[in-house]
Scaffold this motif. Structure first.
Motif, PDB file in Angstrom:
ATOM      1  N   ALA A 177     -28.902-104.729 -61.161  1.00 19.83           N
ATOM      2  CA  ALA A 177     -27.529-104.968 -61.594  1.00 19.83           C
ATOM      3  C   ALA A 177     -27.479-106.129 -62.575  1.00 19.83           C
ATOM      4  CB  ALA A 177     -26.650-105.272 -60.387  1.00 19.83           C
ATOM      5  N   PRO A 178     -26.480-106.116 -63.505  1.00 17.06           N
ATOM      6  CA  PRO A 178     -26.356-107.233 -64.453  1.00 17.06           C
ATOM      7  C   PRO A 178     -26.013-108.534 -63.740  1.00 17.06           C
ATOM      8  CG  PRO A 178     -24.429-105.800 -64.567  1.00 17.06           C
ATOM      9  CD  PRO A 178     -25.432-105.099 -63.702  1.00 17.06           C
ATOM     10  N   LEU A 179     -26.415-109.651 -64.331  1.00 17.92           N
ATOM     11  CA  LEU A 179     -26.086-110.949 -63.770  1.00 17.92           C
ATOM     12  C   LEU A 179     -24.592-111.212 -63.912  1.00 17.92           C
ATOM     13  CD1 LEU A 179     -29.058-113.103 -65.145  1.00 17.92           C
ATOM     14  CD2 LEU A 179     -28.767-112.209 -62.821  1.00 17.92           C
ATOM     15  N   LEU A 180     -23.968-111.615 -62.825  1.00 15.91           N
ATOM     16  CA  LEU A 180     -22.522-111.851 -62.820  1.00 15.91           C
ATOM     17  C   LEU A 180     -22.239-113.322 -62.557  1.00 15.91           C
ATOM     18  CD1 LEU A 180     -21.439-108.766 -60.657  1.00 15.91           C
ATOM     19  CD2 LEU A 180     -21.403-108.959 -63.153  1.00 15.91           C
ATOM     20  N   PRO A 181     -21.176-113.865 -63.156  1.00 13.80           N
ATOM     21  CA  PRO A 181     -20.840-115.274 -62.915  1.00 13.80           C
ATOM     22  C   PRO A 181     -20.320-115.482 -61.494  1.00 13.80           C
ATOM     23  CG  PRO A 181     -19.129-114.217 -64.225  1.00 13.80           C
ATOM     24  CD  PRO A 181     -20.240-113.210 -64.088  1.00 13.80           C
ATOM     25  N   ASN A 182     -20.611-116.620 -60.915  1.00 11.69           N
ATOM     26  CA  ASN A 182     -20.124-116.922 -59.563  1.00 11.69           C
ATOM     27  C   ASN A 182     -19.241-118.163 -59.537  1.00 11.69           C
ATOM     28  OD1 ASN A 182     -21.990-118.914 -60.015  1.00 11.69           O
ATOM     29  ND2 ASN A 182     -23.435-118.241 -58.433  1.00 11.69           N
ATOM     30  N   ASP A 183     -18.751-118.548 -60.736  1.00 17.07           N
ATOM     31  CA  ASP A 183     -17.925-119.756 -60.830  1.00 17.07           C
ATOM     32  C   ASP A 183     -16.475-119.455 -61.192  1.00 17.07           C
ATOM     33  OD1 ASP A 183     -18.307-118.863 -63.384  1.00 17.07           O
ATOM     34  OD2 ASP A 183     -19.047-120.754 -64.209  1.00 17.07           O
ATOM     35  N   GLY A 184     -16.079-118.191 -61.063  1.00 19.96           N
ATOM     36  CA  GLY A 184     -14.702-117.809 -61.371  1.00 19.96           C
ATOM     37  C   GLY A 184     -14.459-117.460 -62.829  1.00 19.96           C
ATOM     38  N   SER A 185     -15.469-117.563 -63.682  1.00 17.52           N
ATOM     39  CA  SER A 185     -15.318-117.239 -65.103  1.00 17.52           C
ATOM     40  C   SER A 185     -15.583-115.757 -65.332  1.00 17.52           C
ATOM     41  CB  SER A 185     -16.286-118.074 -65.944  1.00 17.52           C
ATOM     42  OG  SER A 185     -17.632-117.754 -65.602  1.00 17.52           O
ATOM     43  N   THR A 186     -15.458-115.332 -66.583  1.00 23.14           N
ATOM     44  CA  THR A 186     -15.753-113.949 -66.960  1.00 23.14           C
ATOM     45  C   THR A 186     -16.752-113.946 -68.105  1.00 23.14           C
ATOM     46  OG1 THR A 186     -13.909-113.858 -68.540  1.00 23.14           O
ATOM     47  CG2 THR A 186     -13.454-113.134 -66.284  1.00 23.14           C
ATOM     48  N   ILE A 187     -17.493-112.867 -68.218  1.00 21.49           N
ATOM     49  CA  ILE A 187     -18.433-112.709 -69.320  1.00 21.49           C
ATOM     50  C   ILE A 187     -18.237-111.342 -69.952  1.00 21.49           C
ATOM     51  CG2 ILE A 187     -20.175-114.293 -68.415  1.00 21.49           C
ATOM     52  CD1 ILE A 187     -21.701-111.854 -67.382  1.00 21.49           C
ATOM     53  N   LEU A 188     -18.446-111.296 -71.255  1.00 19.46           N
ATOM     54  CA  LEU A 188     -18.366-110.030 -71.982  1.00 19.46           C
ATOM     55  C   LEU A 188     -19.728-109.349 -71.963  1.00 19.46           C
ATOM     56  CD1 LEU A 188     -16.264-110.644 -75.225  1.00 19.46           C
ATOM     57  CD2 LEU A 188     -15.791-108.969 -73.441  1.00 19.46           C
ATOM     58  N   ARG A 189     -19.699-108.026 -71.830  1.00 19.98           N
ATOM     59  CA  ARG A 189     -20.943-107.269 -71.852  1.00 19.98           C
ATOM     60  C   ARG A 189     -20.725-106.004 -72.673  1.00 19.98           C
ATOM     61  NH1 ARG A 189     -22.502-103.516 -68.078  1.00 19.98           N
ATOM     62  NH2 ARG A 189     -20.861-104.288 -66.678  1.00 19.98           N
ATOM     63  N   PHE A 190     -21.633-105.773 -73.617  1.00 22.77           N
ATOM     64  CA  PHE A 190     -21.587-104.574 -74.459  1.00 22.77           C
ATOM     65  C   PHE A 190     -22.708-103.634 -74.041  1.00 22.77           C
ATOM     66  CE2 PHE A 190     -19.701-107.964 -76.950  1.00 22.77           C
ATOM     67  CZ  PHE A 190     -18.553-107.373 -77.460  1.00 22.77           C
ATOM     68  N   GLU A 191     -22.375-102.364 -73.908  1.00 21.14           N
ATOM     69  CA  GLU A 191     -23.374-101.362 -73.547  1.00 21.14           C
ATOM     70  C   GLU A 191     -23.173-100.104 -74.374  1.00 21.14           C
ATOM     71  OE1 GLU A 191     -23.689-100.191 -69.492  1.00 21.14           O
ATOM     72  OE2 GLU A 191     -24.555-102.094 -68.818  1.00 21.14           O
ATOM     73  N   ILE A 192     -24.234 -99.658 -75.036  1.00 22.54           N
ATOM     74  CA  ILE A 192     -24.227 -98.321 -75.623  1.00 22.54           C
ATOM     75  C   ILE A 192     -24.578 -97.365 -74.485  1.00 22.54           C
ATOM     76  CG2 ILE A 192     -25.221 -96.777 -77.344  1.00 22.54           C
ATOM     77  CD1 ILE A 192     -23.714 -99.037 -78.630  1.00 22.54           C
ATOM     78  N   GLN A 193     -23.621 -96.576 -74.076  1.00 22.46           N
ATOM     79  CA  GLN A 193     -23.794 -95.738 -72.891  1.00 22.46           C
ATOM     80  C   GLN A 193     -24.515 -94.440 -73.208  1.00 22.46           C
ATOM     81  OE1 GLN A 193     -22.926 -97.280 -70.250  1.00 22.46           O
ATOM     82  NE2 GLN A 193     -23.436 -95.753 -68.722  1.00 22.46           N
ATOM     83  N   LEU A 194     -24.158 -93.855 -74.352  1.00 29.48           N
ATOM     84  CA  LEU A 194     -24.774 -92.591 -74.739  1.00 29.48           C
ATOM     85  C   LEU A 194     -24.591 -92.374 -76.227  1.00 29.48           C
ATOM     86  CD1 LEU A 194     -22.222 -90.378 -75.119  1.00 29.48           C
ATOM     87  CD2 LEU A 194     -22.221 -90.542 -72.643  1.00 29.48           C
ATOM     88  N   ALA A 195     -25.286 -91.366 -76.742  1.00 29.26           N
ATOM     89  CA  ALA A 195     -25.169 -90.991 -78.153  1.00 29.26           C
ATOM     90  C   ALA A 195     -25.163 -89.478 -78.239  1.00 29.26           C
ATOM     91  CB  ALA A 195     -26.322 -91.560 -78.964  1.00 29.26           C
ATOM     92  N   ARG A 196     -24.412 -88.967 -79.211  1.00 27.03           N
ATOM     93  CA  ARG A 196     -24.356 -87.514 -79.387  1.00 27.03           C
ATOM     94  C   ARG A 196     -24.308 -87.199 -80.879  1.00 27.03           C
ATOM     95  NH1 ARG A 196     -19.608 -88.586 -76.783  1.00 27.03           N
ATOM     96  NH2 ARG A 196     -20.403 -87.528 -74.944  1.00 27.03           N
ATOM     97  N   ILE A 197     -24.653 -85.979 -81.204  1.00 29.60           N
ATOM     98  CA  ILE A 197     -24.639 -85.535 -82.598  1.00 29.60           C
ATOM     99  C   ILE A 197     -23.274 -84.945 -82.921  1.00 29.60           C
ATOM    100  CG2 ILE A 197     -25.679 -83.992 -84.290  1.00 29.60           C
ATOM    101  CD1 ILE A 197     -28.235 -84.058 -82.664  1.00 29.60           C
TER     102      ILE A 197
END
Length: 323
Positions: free
Chosen positions: A57-77
């Motif tokens: 699993a991705p690393l998550l903050p434990n201090d009450g803050s938020t982090i942005l995460r970008f993921e390319i989930q899939l690609a199609r023609i």
């Protein structure tokens, strides 16, 4: 971390119908939005590439803050097999934008972009901010092998790293080029639908735009308030308001508390008038809204005979929708 906004001239707050803390929570914002339908998908299509299942699993903050995460989930023609045979085929990447806290974002925003979209953004930022972009790798264009799974996987990692770098640097994040990359395709389509009076199809696109920008920019930033007001306008343009109009209008009013951006205050009076009419249609108490307008009028601010909300938006961000 989002910076606090400077307060504007003190005017008595409106008693909003709902708890504003609940309105501002990510869960409330996400649950209020309609399920966004992908208007471009007409038939099921096999994906060319799909992101492998992560081993941890991705690393998550434990201090009450938020982090942005970008993921390319899939690609199609695109275009899909059997459609638009005269059009040169290309790869579309589905990009998820998540705002994780102590838990993984349950409602990420999703947009689709081509390699050329990422490359255009990279080239502009590289030209305008060479020092800030000096350490960023961007995959080269290739003449053959565009549909290779290995190439798409390599590009996906590069795109994610690139966008993470952009959002981590305020100078890059606040560029017009980055905002254009994030919203222009969907916003242009939504405005075209509004121009054609197909509000029901435009509103889900605007909701997705808002959810996306709300994850990346400050709550009371210009991009977020503009798209939120445009969403309110879209929900109230028809004689019968959209079922989500009241919730979006209430959220917009709460976001304007303590705002100091003079340009965006041009939207505030038309928003108040729009909400006053909506409250009348819903049988709600309009007095807090009319009192606010009267207060502003006593301060010498012209609150009558002004532009409509969509006209005020169009003045700040001209698009194709009819005003």
């Amino acid at each position: 971390m989002r910076a606090a906004m400077t307060r504007r001239t003190q005017i008595r707050s409106i008693d909003l119908p709902d708890n504003t803390e609940e309105l501002e929570s990510p869960e409330t914002i996400e649950s209020a939005a309609l399920a966004v339908k992908d208007l471009t998908r007409k038939t099921p299509q096999k994906d060319l590439w799909e992101r492998p299942t992560p081993t941890k699993a991705p690393l998550l903050p434990n201090d009450g803050s938020t982090i942005l995460r970008f993921e390319i989930q899939l690609a199609r023609i695109m275009p899909p097999d059997g459609e638009d045979l005269k059009v040169k085929r290309y790869v579309v990447y589905e990009l998820l934008v998540c705002q994780d806290s102590a838990i993984i974002d349950p409602q990420p925003a999703s947009i689709q972009r081509r390699y050329t979209d990422f490359r255009k953004l990279y080239n502009i930022l590289k030209k305008d901010h060479p020092t800030l972009m000096s350490a960023i790798y961007f995959p080269n264009k290739v003449l053959v092998g565009n549909f290779s799974a290995d190439l798409i996987a390599e590009r996906s990692v590069a795109f994610e790293t690139f966008l993470t770098h952009v959002t981590s640097c305020g100078t890059l994040r606040d560029t017009h080029a980055f905002l254009h990359f994030l919203q222009d395709n969907e916003l242009s389509k939504a405005c075209q639908l509004l121009d054609e009076r197909r509000n029901e199809m435009a509103i889900p696109l605007l909701e997705n735009c808002f959810r996306l920008l709300n994850k990346i920019f400050m709550d009371r930033s210009r991009p977020v308030l503009l798209i939120l007001c445009r969403l309110v306008a879209a929900c109230t343009m028809s004689p019968v308001p959209h079922h989500s109009a009241e919730r979006w209008a209430t959220l917009a009013l709460s976001r304007y508390d303590t705002l100091c951006d003079i340009d965006l205050l041009q939207l505030y009076i038309p928003l108040l008038h729009t909400c006053t009419h909506l409250w009348w249609q819903r049988g709600l108490d309009q007095k807090p809204l009319t009192d606010r307008l009267e207060e502003m009028s006593k301060k010498g601010i012209n609150t009558k005979n002004g532009p409509t909300l969509i006209q005020a938006i169009h003045k700040l961000d001209p698009r194709t929708e009819t005003i």
